[in-house]
Enzyme design. Structure first.
Site, PDB file in Angstrom:
ATOM      1  N   ARG A 104       0.888  -1.181   0.000  1.00  0.00           N
ATOM      2  CA  ARG A 104       0.000   0.000   0.000  1.00  0.00           C
ATOM      3  C   ARG A 104       0.916   1.218   0.000  1.00  0.00           C
ATOM      4  NH1 ARG A 104      -5.269   1.578   3.600  1.00  0.00           N
ATOM      5  NH2 ARG A 104      -6.151   0.197   2.029  1.00  0.00           N
ATOM      6  N   HIS A 131      -7.613   0.974  -6.246  1.00  0.00           N
ATOM      7  CA  HIS A 131      -7.780   0.145  -5.045  1.00  0.00           C
ATOM      8  C   HIS A 131      -8.482  -1.160  -5.468  1.00  0.00           C
ATOM      9  CE1 HIS A 131      -7.988  -1.044  -1.015  1.00  0.00           C
ATOM     10  NE2 HIS A 131      -8.867  -0.199  -0.510  1.00  0.00           N
ATOM     11  N   GLN A 134     -10.379  -3.698  -3.002  1.00  0.00           N
ATOM     12  CA  GLN A 134     -11.697  -3.259  -2.521  1.00  0.00           C
ATOM     13  C   GLN A 134     -12.783  -3.612  -3.526  1.00  0.00           C
ATOM     14  OE1 GLN A 134     -12.363  -1.622   0.585  1.00  0.00           O
ATOM     15  NE2 GLN A 134     -14.408  -2.261  -0.018  1.00  0.00           N
ATOM     16  N   ASP A 219     -17.216   7.656  -1.461  1.00  0.00           N
ATOM     17  CA  ASP A 219     -15.967   7.501  -0.708  1.00  0.00           C
ATOM     18  C   ASP A 219     -15.660   8.859  -0.069  1.00  0.00           C
ATOM     19  OD1 ASP A 219     -13.517   6.551   0.248  1.00  0.00           O
ATOM     20  OD2 ASP A 219     -12.513   6.568  -1.701  1.00  0.00           O
ATOM     21  N   CYS A 259     -16.313   2.070   0.863  1.00  0.00           N
ATOM     22  CA  CYS A 259     -15.185   1.193   1.213  1.00  0.00           C
ATOM     23  C   CYS A 259     -14.767   1.329   2.671  1.00  0.00           C
ATOM     24  CB  CYS A 259     -14.008   1.452   0.289  1.00  0.00           C
ATOM     25  SG  CYS A 259     -13.318   3.115   0.413  1.00  0.00           S
ATOM     26  N   ARG A 287     -13.741  -8.245   2.287  1.00  0.00           N
ATOM     27  CA  ARG A 287     -12.319  -8.054   1.994  1.00  0.00           C
ATOM     28  C   ARG A 287     -11.559  -9.340   2.330  1.00  0.00           C
ATOM     29  NH1 ARG A 287     -10.120  -2.971   1.768  1.00  0.00           N
ATOM     30  NH2 ARG A 287      -8.294  -4.142   1.060  1.00  0.00           N
TER      31      ARG A 287
HETATM   32  N1  NVA Z   1      -9.946   6.921  -1.313  1.00  0.00           N
HETATM   33  C1  NVA Z   1      -9.573   6.499   0.010  1.00  0.00           C
HETATM   34  C2  NVA Z   1      -9.819   5.036   0.192  1.00  0.00           C
HETATM   35  C3  NVA Z   1      -9.472   4.513   1.564  1.00  0.00           C
HETATM   36  C4  NVA Z   1      -9.675   3.032   1.704  1.00  0.00           C
HETATM   37  C5  NVA Z   1      -8.108   6.835   0.260  1.00  0.00           C
HETATM   38  O1  NVA Z   1      -7.291   6.637  -0.644  1.00  0.00           O
HETATM   39  O2  NVA Z   1      -7.781   7.311   1.350  1.00  0.00           O
HETATM   40  N1   CP Z   2     -11.283   0.126   2.714  1.00  0.00           N
HETATM   41  C1   CP Z   2     -10.003   0.048   3.115  1.00  0.00           C
HETATM   42  O1   CP Z   2      -9.076  -0.188   2.325  1.00  0.00           O
HETATM   43  O2   CP Z   2      -9.827   0.223   4.452  1.00  0.00           O
HETATM   44  P1   CP Z   2      -8.446   0.385   5.227  1.00  0.00           P
HETATM   45  O3   CP Z   2      -7.848   1.707   4.816  1.00  0.00           O
HETATM   46  O4   CP Z   2      -8.838   0.344   6.672  1.00  0.00           O
HETATM   47  O5   CP Z   2      -7.529  -0.752   4.857  1.00  0.00           O
END
Ligand code: NVA
Ligand code: CP
Length: 301
Positions: A104, A131, A134, A219, A259, A287
């Site tokens: 990540r 992502h 997800q 989101d 998500c 997930r």
């Molecule tokens: N769009 C959000 C998704 C988090 C799971 C981010 O990138 O922070």
């Molecule tokens: N939805 C998601 O990816 O959650 P986290 O940021 O908690 O991993």
């Protein structure tokens, strides 16, 4: 042999994705019945997190344990990667000691470089651009609640961000119509729009985007790394809250997904996310099951 990576949803074909989603449903059933299934005994997943996580970390870690393997959590605070060791060197070393690596990070190019130098499969656990894990969970959730998503109308309301890009990939692979409603200046990247042009309609009016919708998704307005834009974004996104009025425009049996983590009172009202059309808890749980299906697909001969 070069390893099979999962950097974007489009690393799977339509058939592979559909098979994987059905397998996720099956793995969920096995786990809920308490059946032991350990195809990854003695296998190791290294997890590199350069951003925070609850769901991604716990689902991968729990999934590896349930499969009889082990997951190692690596944060930039404690690794040499965090002190500037080159990505290529880190990828070579980590892949010599593990069977799979989840990353990540911020720039998508970083995970591509990581994959280039990794001798084992690399899984994208979120980048600034996409992502895909997800989307496996979201599509499994739709399948379980409503059946195949092909031919349905999905509304994406809000930021044209990493989740939005992965929804565009899903629309193409699973053949659904994606209506995207974004404020001006927050649209998805043009490259993604061009790639999915047959399946995507971009508009500015959220009410228009929700007409006849089978699923409404949103989101956060400011993603990780955009915290200092919060105030400016709140102003731009205020008309894009998913609330009861917007849900009422969609089909009566439309589902709501997010998500998570969510900000009640910003991108979604509390009565929607905590209401009867919301499937966010199944979506979060999936997930675990969807990524177990992915790990099995990538690692089991
Ligand atoms: N769009 C959000 C998704 C988090 C799971 C981010 O990138 O922070
Ligand atoms: N939805 C998601 O990816 O959650 P986290 O940021 O908690 O991993």
């Amino acid at each position: 042999m070069t390893a099979r990576h999962f950097l974007t949803l489009t690393d799977l074909s339509s058939d592979e994705l559909t098979t994987l989603l059905h397998r996720a449903v099956e793995l969920k059933r096995l786990q809920h019945q308490g059946e032991l299934y350990q195809p990854l005994k003695n296998k190791v997943l290294a997890m590199v997190f350069e951003k925070s996580s609850t769901r991604t970390r716990v689902s991968f870690e729990a999934g590896m344990t349930q499969f009889g393997g082990h997951a190692i959590f690596l944060s930039p605070r404690d690794t040499q990667l965090g002190r500037g060791e080159p990505i290529a060197d880190s990828a070579r070393v980590l892949s010599s000691m593990s069977d799979c690596i989840m990353v990540r990070t911020f720039e998508h190019e970083k995970i591509e470089r990581f994959a280039e130098y990794s001798s084992v499969p690399v899984i994208n656990g979120l980048t600034d651009e996409v992502h895909p894990c997800q989307l496996l969970a979201d599509m499994q959730t739709y399948l379980e609640h409503r059946g195949e998503i092909s031919g349905k109308i999905v509304s994406w309301i809000g930021d044209g961000n990493n989740m939005c890009h992965s929804y565009m990939h899903a629309a193409k692979l699973l053949d659904f119509q994606l209506n995207i409603a974004c404020p001006e200046g927050y649209e998805p990247h043009s490259r993604y729009l061009e790639e999915a042009s047959d399946h995507v309609r971009l508009m500015s009016d959220p009410a228009e985007a929700c007409k006849q919708a089978d699923l409404i998704v949103t989101d956060v307005w400011a993603s990780m790394g955009q915290e200092d834009e919060q105030a400016r974004r709140e102003a731009a996104f205020a008309p894009y809250q998913v609330n009861k009025a917007l849900m009422d425009i969609a089909k009566n049996d439309a589902l709501f997904m997010h998500c998570l983590p969510a900000h009640r009172g910003e991108e979604v009202s509390a009565d929607v996310i905590d209401g009867s059309q919301s499937v966010v808890w199944d979506e979060a749980e999936n997930r675990l099951h969807a990524q177990k299906a992915l790990l099995e697909y990538l690692l089991v001969e």
